[in-house]
Design a protein around this motif. Structure first.
Motif, PDB file in Angstrom:
ATOM      1  N   THR A 116       0.805  -1.222   0.000  1.00 15.91           N
ATOM      2  CA  THR A 116       0.000   0.000   0.000  1.00 15.91           C
ATOM      3  C   THR A 116       0.839   1.274   0.000  1.00 15.91           C
ATOM      4  O   THR A 116       0.296   2.369  -0.120  1.00 15.91           O
ATOM      5  CB  THR A 116      -0.945   0.022   1.216  1.00 15.91           C
ATOM      6  OG1 THR A 116      -0.174  -0.107   2.420  1.00 15.91           O
ATOM      7  CG2 THR A 116      -1.963  -1.113   1.136  1.00 15.91           C
ATOM      8  N   ALA A 117       2.159   1.140   0.111  1.00 12.36           N
ATOM      9  CA  ALA A 117       3.034   2.313   0.021  1.00 12.36           C
ATOM     10  C   ALA A 117       3.064   2.900  -1.372  1.00 12.36           C
ATOM     11  O   ALA A 117       3.692   3.943  -1.602  1.00 12.36           O
ATOM     12  CB  ALA A 117       4.448   1.950   0.468  1.00 12.36           C
ATOM     13  N   VAL A 143       4.766  -6.492  -4.830  1.00  9.59           N
ATOM     14  CA  VAL A 143       3.675  -7.133  -4.084  1.00  9.59           C
ATOM     15  C   VAL A 143       3.921  -8.644  -4.043  1.00  9.59           C
ATOM     16  O   VAL A 143       4.827  -9.163  -4.696  1.00  9.59           O
ATOM     17  CB  VAL A 143       2.303  -6.847  -4.743  1.00  9.59           C
ATOM     18  CG1 VAL A 143       2.007  -5.357  -4.730  1.00  9.59           C
ATOM     19  CG2 VAL A 143       2.262  -7.383  -6.169  1.00  9.59           C
ATOM     20  N   ARG A 144       3.080  -9.356  -3.299  1.00  5.76           N
ATOM     21  CA  ARG A 144       3.216 -10.811  -3.221  1.00  5.76           C
ATOM     22  C   ARG A 144       2.539 -11.516  -4.395  1.00  5.76           C
ATOM     23  O   ARG A 144       3.096 -12.421  -4.993  1.00  5.76           O
ATOM     24  CB  ARG A 144       2.631 -11.322  -1.903  1.00  5.76           C
ATOM     25  CG  ARG A 144       3.345 -10.815  -0.652  1.00  5.76           C
ATOM     26  CD  ARG A 144       2.599 -11.246   0.595  1.00  5.76           C
ATOM     27  NE  ARG A 144       1.224 -10.733   0.592  1.00  5.76           N
ATOM     28  CZ  ARG A 144       0.264 -11.148   1.405  1.00  5.76           C
ATOM     29  NH1 ARG A 144       0.525 -12.089   2.308  1.00  5.76           N
ATOM     30  NH2 ARG A 144      -0.945 -10.624   1.345  1.00  5.76           N
ATOM     31  N   PHE A 145       1.312 -11.092  -4.708  1.00 10.96           N
ATOM     32  CA  PHE A 145       0.524 -11.745  -5.748  1.00 10.96           C
ATOM     33  C   PHE A 145       0.059 -10.709  -6.776  1.00 10.96           C
ATOM     34  O   PHE A 145      -0.102  -9.529  -6.459  1.00 10.96           O
ATOM     35  CB  PHE A 145      -0.691 -12.447  -5.137  1.00 10.96           C
ATOM     36  CG  PHE A 145      -0.334 -13.492  -4.114  1.00 10.96           C
ATOM     37  CD1 PHE A 145       0.146 -14.730  -4.509  1.00 10.96           C
ATOM     38  CD2 PHE A 145      -0.471 -13.224  -2.752  1.00 10.96           C
ATOM     39  CE1 PHE A 145       0.479 -15.691  -3.559  1.00 10.96           C
ATOM     40  CE2 PHE A 145      -0.134 -14.174  -1.805  1.00 10.96           C
ATOM     41  CZ  PHE A 145       0.350 -15.413  -2.211  1.00 10.96           C
ATOM     42  N   VAL A 168       6.979   2.065 -15.664  1.00  8.34           N
ATOM     43  CA  VAL A 168       6.371   1.348 -14.544  1.00  8.34           C
ATOM     44  C   VAL A 168       6.904  -0.078 -14.514  1.00  8.34           C
ATOM     45  O   VAL A 168       6.864  -0.780 -15.531  1.00  8.34           O
ATOM     46  CB  VAL A 168       4.835   1.329 -14.661  1.00  8.34           C
ATOM     47  CG1 VAL A 168       4.224   0.541 -13.501  1.00  8.34           C
ATOM     48  CG2 VAL A 168       4.284   2.745 -14.695  1.00  8.34           C
ATOM     49  N   GLN A 169       7.415  -0.493 -13.353  1.00  6.23           N
ATOM     50  CA  GLN A 169       7.933  -1.853 -13.230  1.00  6.23           C
ATOM     51  C   GLN A 169       7.383  -2.536 -11.973  1.00  6.23           C
ATOM     52  O   GLN A 169       7.797  -2.226 -10.858  1.00  6.23           O
ATOM     53  CB  GLN A 169       9.459  -1.850 -13.174  1.00  6.23           C
ATOM     54  CG  GLN A 169      10.055  -3.248 -13.121  1.00  6.23           C
ATOM     55  CD  GLN A 169       9.571  -4.104 -14.268  1.00  6.23           C
ATOM     56  OE1 GLN A 169       9.814  -3.796 -15.429  1.00  6.23           O
ATOM     57  NE2 GLN A 169       8.862  -5.184 -13.968  1.00  6.23           N
ATOM     58  N   PRO A 170       6.439  -3.464 -12.132  1.00  2.00           N
ATOM     59  CA  PRO A 170       5.961  -4.227 -10.973  1.00  2.00           C
ATOM     60  C   PRO A 170       6.881  -5.400 -10.636  1.00  2.00           C
ATOM     61  O   PRO A 170       7.593  -5.913 -11.505  1.00  2.00           O
ATOM     62  CB  PRO A 170       4.588  -4.732 -11.440  1.00  2.00           C
ATOM     63  CG  PRO A 170       4.698  -4.813 -12.921  1.00  2.00           C
ATOM     64  CD  PRO A 170       5.671  -3.743 -13.351  1.00  2.00           C
ATOM     65  N   PHE A 171       6.843  -5.780  -9.370  1.00  2.00           N
ATOM     66  CA  PHE A 171       7.477  -7.004  -8.881  1.00  2.00           C
ATOM     67  C   PHE A 171       6.384  -7.857  -8.248  1.00  2.00           C
ATOM     68  O   PHE A 171       5.577  -7.344  -7.468  1.00  2.00           O
ATOM     69  CB  PHE A 171       8.514  -6.701  -7.803  1.00  2.00           C
ATOM     70  CG  PHE A 171       9.861  -6.284  -8.293  1.00  2.00           C
ATOM     71  CD1 PHE A 171      10.947  -7.143  -8.181  1.00  2.00           C
ATOM     72  CD2 PHE A 171      10.066  -5.034  -8.849  1.00  2.00           C
ATOM     73  CE1 PHE A 171      12.203  -6.762  -8.613  1.00  2.00           C
ATOM     74  CE2 PHE A 171      11.310  -4.638  -9.289  1.00  2.00           C
ATOM     75  CZ  PHE A 171      12.391  -5.507  -9.175  1.00  2.00           C
ATOM     76  N   VAL A 172       6.365  -9.138  -8.546  1.00  2.00           N
ATOM     77  CA  VAL A 172       5.448 -10.077  -7.902  1.00  2.00           C
ATOM     78  C   VAL A 172       6.294 -11.229  -7.376  1.00  2.00           C
ATOM     79  O   VAL A 172       6.948 -11.929  -8.151  1.00  2.00           O
ATOM     80  CB  VAL A 172       4.369 -10.582  -8.873  1.00  2.00           C
ATOM     81  CG1 VAL A 172       3.471 -11.602  -8.182  1.00  2.00           C
ATOM     82  CG2 VAL A 172       3.534  -9.410  -9.395  1.00  2.00           C
ATOM     83  N   ALA A 177       3.910 -13.548 -13.090  1.00  2.00           N
ATOM     84  CA  ALA A 177       2.913 -12.567 -13.521  1.00  2.00           C
ATOM     85  C   ALA A 177       3.427 -11.856 -14.758  1.00  2.00           C
ATOM     86  O   ALA A 177       4.612 -11.520 -14.834  1.00  2.00           O
ATOM     87  CB  ALA A 177       2.614 -11.566 -12.413  1.00  2.00           C
ATOM     88  N   PRO A 178       2.567 -11.604 -15.740  1.00  2.00           N
ATOM     89  CA  PRO A 178       2.994 -10.924 -16.962  1.00  2.00           C
ATOM     90  C   PRO A 178       3.612  -9.556 -16.673  1.00  2.00           C
ATOM     91  O   PRO A 178       3.088  -8.792 -15.863  1.00  2.00           O
ATOM     92  CB  PRO A 178       1.686 -10.776 -17.753  1.00  2.00           C
ATOM     93  CG  PRO A 178       0.771 -11.817 -17.201  1.00  2.00           C
ATOM     94  CD  PRO A 178       1.137 -11.953 -15.758  1.00  2.00           C
ATOM     95  N   LEU A 179       4.731  -9.286 -17.304  1.00  2.00           N
ATOM     96  CA  LEU A 179       5.437  -7.998 -17.250  1.00  2.00           C
ATOM     97  C   LEU A 179       6.078  -7.707 -15.898  1.00  2.00           C
ATOM     98  O   LEU A 179       6.722  -6.675 -15.727  1.00  2.00           O
ATOM     99  CB  LEU A 179       4.497  -6.842 -17.624  1.00  2.00           C
ATOM    100  CG  LEU A 179       3.787  -6.966 -18.971  1.00  2.00           C
ATOM    101  CD1 LEU A 179       2.870  -5.759 -19.179  1.00  2.00           C
ATOM    102  CD2 LEU A 179       4.783  -7.078 -20.114  1.00  2.00           C
ATOM    103  N   ALA A 180       5.895  -8.593 -14.919  1.00  2.00           N
ATOM    104  CA  ALA A 180       6.453  -8.363 -13.584  1.00  2.00           C
ATOM    105  C   ALA A 180       7.782  -9.094 -13.415  1.00  2.00           C
ATOM    106  O   ALA A 180       7.986 -10.185 -13.963  1.00  2.00           O
ATOM    107  CB  ALA A 180       5.475  -8.824 -12.517  1.00  2.00           C
TER     108      ALA A 180
END
Length: 247
Positions: A116-117, A143-145, A168-172, A177-180
């Motif tokens: 949530t940060a 995030v985790r999931f 934008v770069q997500p981590f899962v 996960a796609p693109l993460a």
């Protein structure tokens, strides 16, 4: 003593079983993007309170808070079940120094977050100042999931509005996960994977970094960056690492 005023719930958006966003209306004082407020409910004659960052920009006439329901928490489970028309207490005055006016000049702004940060960064990015000050902005959300990657519509709007500036770069961490990217932010910085993936080098001469979220992420990322010549940003000694611990 907190200056509590009532806030009315306009909407309670549940992203999944744990994550939710409260939209509120209240007569609060002006604040800066990146600052936080406090919410409270009365429980057994006592005010149970917690700090939450603003997700909305200061120009919005509605207040938005992004939160996690903690199963054994005193406040978040009660906030989680609030409905339209319910009331919660909020502090009239915001607090905090995790704002762009505390960040020195640079070419690239890296916004690193967990969970949530993400909230304060959305507040910052929905104002013009960041886009005027920095040539590139890299938003990293871990995030985790995949289901925890909230606010995708809002992030896509920003990408469409600033296509040449925003990356934008997500981590899962717990599933593909796609693109993460997988793993943790500090390790991805240490082995160069994050830089290679986004195509922007991390150099103290050109980059400013804001770190917000899980204390372990903040601590470990700060250590990795310091090993590469970055220093913590202080008013009396400007640097490149601006930190906010999220609990």
């Amino acid at each position: 003593m907190a200056d509590w005023i009532p806030a009315k719930v306009i909407k309670n958006r549940h992203w999944n079983s744990e994550l939710f966003s409260l939209t509120l209306t209240a007569n609060i004082e002006p604040f800066k993007a990146g600052q936080f407020t406090k919410l409270a409910l009365e429980c057994d004659g006592k005010m149970v309170q917690r700090a939450y960052s603003f997700v909305n920009p200061p120009t919005s006439d509605q207040i938005e808070i992004y939160a996690t329901r903690v199963a054994d928490g005193l406040l978040s489970p009660r906030l989680h079940v609030l409905e339209e028309g319910d009331e919660v207490f909020i502090t009239a005055r915001a607090n905090g120094f995790f704002t762009l006016d505390e960040v020195p000049e640079g070419e690239v702004l890296w916004l690193l977050s967990t969970g949530t940060a993400l909230g304060p960064y959305l507040s910052i990015l929905r104002e013009e100042l960041a886009w005027k000050r920095f040539r590139k902005i890299v938003l990293v959300h871990a995030v985790r999931f995949a289901a925890d990657l909230s606010y995708q519509a809002e992030i896509n709007e920003l990408k469409a509005k600033y296509p040449e500036q925003l990356i934008v770069q997500p981590f899962v961490s717990r599933e593909p996960a796609p693109l993460a990217l997988t793993g943790r932010i500090p390790q991805a910085i240490a082995d160069g994977m994050l830089e290679r993936h986004v195509g922007i080098p991390l150099h103290p001469e050109t980059c400013q970094l804001m770190l917000c979220g899980n204390p372990a992420m903040v601590k470990d990322t700060k250590a990795v960056l310091e090993a590469r010549g970055f220093i913590k940003n202080l008013r009396r000694k400007p640097g490149q690492i601006t930190v906010e611990h999220y609990w």
